[in-house]
Design an enzyme around this catalytic site. Structure first.
Site, PDB file in Angstrom:
ATOM      1  N   ILE A  15       1.952   3.677  -6.356  1.00  0.00           N
ATOM      2  CA  ILE A  15       1.340   2.363  -6.120  1.00  0.00           C
ATOM      3  C   ILE A  15       0.064   2.495  -5.310  1.00  0.00           C
ATOM      4  CG2 ILE A  15       2.585   1.790  -3.980  1.00  0.00           C
ATOM      5  CD1 ILE A  15       1.774  -0.596  -6.917  1.00  0.00           C
ATOM      6  N   SER A  37       0.116  11.119   4.624  1.00  0.00           N
ATOM      7  CA  SER A  37       1.239  11.262   3.710  1.00  0.00           C
ATOM      8  C   SER A  37       1.808  12.668   3.843  1.00  0.00           C
ATOM      9  CB  SER A  37       0.791  11.027   2.261  1.00  0.00           C
ATOM     10  OG  SER A  37       1.872  11.136   1.364  1.00  0.00           O
ATOM     11  N   LYS A  90       5.199  -4.540  -0.396  1.00  0.00           N
ATOM     12  CA  LYS A  90       6.490  -5.185  -0.607  1.00  0.00           C
ATOM     13  C   LYS A  90       7.552  -4.133  -0.911  1.00  0.00           C
ATOM     14  CE  LYS A  90       6.924  -4.565  -5.167  1.00  0.00           C
ATOM     15  NZ  LYS A  90       8.081  -3.938  -5.826  1.00  0.00           N
ATOM     16  N   ASP A 168      13.687  -3.887  -6.411  1.00  0.00           N
ATOM     17  CA  ASP A 168      12.324  -3.431  -6.140  1.00  0.00           C
ATOM     18  C   ASP A 168      11.337  -4.169  -7.056  1.00  0.00           C
ATOM     19  OD1 ASP A 168      10.425  -1.269  -4.910  1.00  0.00           O
ATOM     20  OD2 ASP A 168      10.107  -1.158  -7.073  1.00  0.00           O
TER      21      ASP A 168
END
Length: 307
Positions: A15, A37, A90, A168
């Site tokens: 994403i 990351s 989200k 999800d």
């Protein structure tokens, strides 16, 4: 105009690469400064293995957190306590309680916290909300079916406790429904959980609003071929259908003219507006419906699922 907001991106997965990076690089309101990351990097930017390292090394104003929800609380709290504005992908957290704690931390620190819902920025959502205004609802049908192997290949976290499974994507439908419809609540439901997983692969949910309007939602992660993201709204004055995740709208069979898809651009424009105004936006209504489903719905074991 004020200077662009210097932002760091945390969690470089699908994403982040597909949506956050291109939108941030094209936005005049943000400058993408660095990433953090454990495994991924953004080409051309400093990459760090932790949020803490990024905060220590870079001059930034805000962070966007795209890690799995189970690990996001600690990162969000760290960033807020460092005086950074925070955008939460989200869902905003693995639990409602942790999001409330983050809301209080942001308030105390005087920074912006944004629980983002990208599907609310789909082109058809605002027109659908305007069309529903003043009409009496008769019934609503929500169908959200997609192929988990395509959208989340090899991602074990979504099947673990807190990963939410089919919710999800299903929470995207709930984010649209809570933006368009009057408040509603769960009355019954079934969650289908694979024998080897902790989170559901499908859900069949029945809701109602205060007037008793039936609202039925079906989420399924086993659909192959064309994907289905539809919300059908029937009223006393016609029928509206939001399809393709909210990017298309038909009213009584007639397609409505809509602008091109720009969900994440709208998301980041809203984040920039919140930062400029010194405000937060922490709407947990979609996550509350997911929590209610785990509380209220019956769990049914189905065959094991492997990628």
């Amino acid at each position: 105009m004020s200077d662009p907001i210097r932002i760091g991106l945390v969690g470089i997965g699908k994403i982040a690469r597909d949506q956050h990076v291109p939108v941030l690089r094209a936005s005049p309101r943000f400058t993408l400064v660095a990433s953090a990351s454990r495994h991924g990097r953004v080409e051309g930017l400093p990459g760090h293995t932790s949020l803490e390292d990024m905060l220590a090394a870079e001059t930034i104003d805000a962070v966007a957190l795209c890690q799995p929800p189970q690990v996001r609380f600690a990162a969000a709290r760290t960033a807020l306590l460092a005086g950074k504005h925070v955008l939460l992908e989200k869902p905003p957290g693995a639990t409602l309680a942790e999001v409330e704690i983050l809301r209080a931390v942001a308030r105390d620190q005087g920074v912006t916290l944004f629980a983002s819902w990208h599907s609310r920025h789909a082109a058809g959502v605002a027109p659908a909300r305007a069309w529903c205004d003043g009409k009496t609802l008769r019934r609503v049908a929500i169908t959200w079916k997609e192929d988990v192997r395509y959208w989340h290949p090899g991602q074990d976290w979504i099947w673990q406790a807190g990963g939410m499974g089919v919710f999800d994507p299903g929470i995207n439908a709930l984010s649209i429904a809570t933006a368009i419809l009057p408040p509603f609540f769960l009355t019954d439901g079934t969650l289908e959980v694979p024998a080897n997983r902790a989170a559901p692969i499908a859900a069949d949910l029945t809701f109602a609003d205060a007037a008793g309007t039936p609202i039925h939602a079906v989420f399924d992660w086993r659909q192959t071929g064309p994907q289905t993201w539809d919300i059908v709204i029937e009223t006393d004055a016609g029928r509206a259908v939001l399809s393709e995740g909210g990017s298309m709208l038909t009213i009584d069979g007639a397609a409505q003219p809509l602008p091109p898809e720009a969900e994440y651009r709208g998301l980041y424009d809203h984040f920039a507006d919140l930062v400029a105004a010194g405000e937060s936006d922490v709407d947990v209504a979609p996550l509350r419906h997911v929590a209610d489903a785990f509380l209220r719905a019956t769990r049914r074991e189905v065959e094991a699922f492997d990628d």
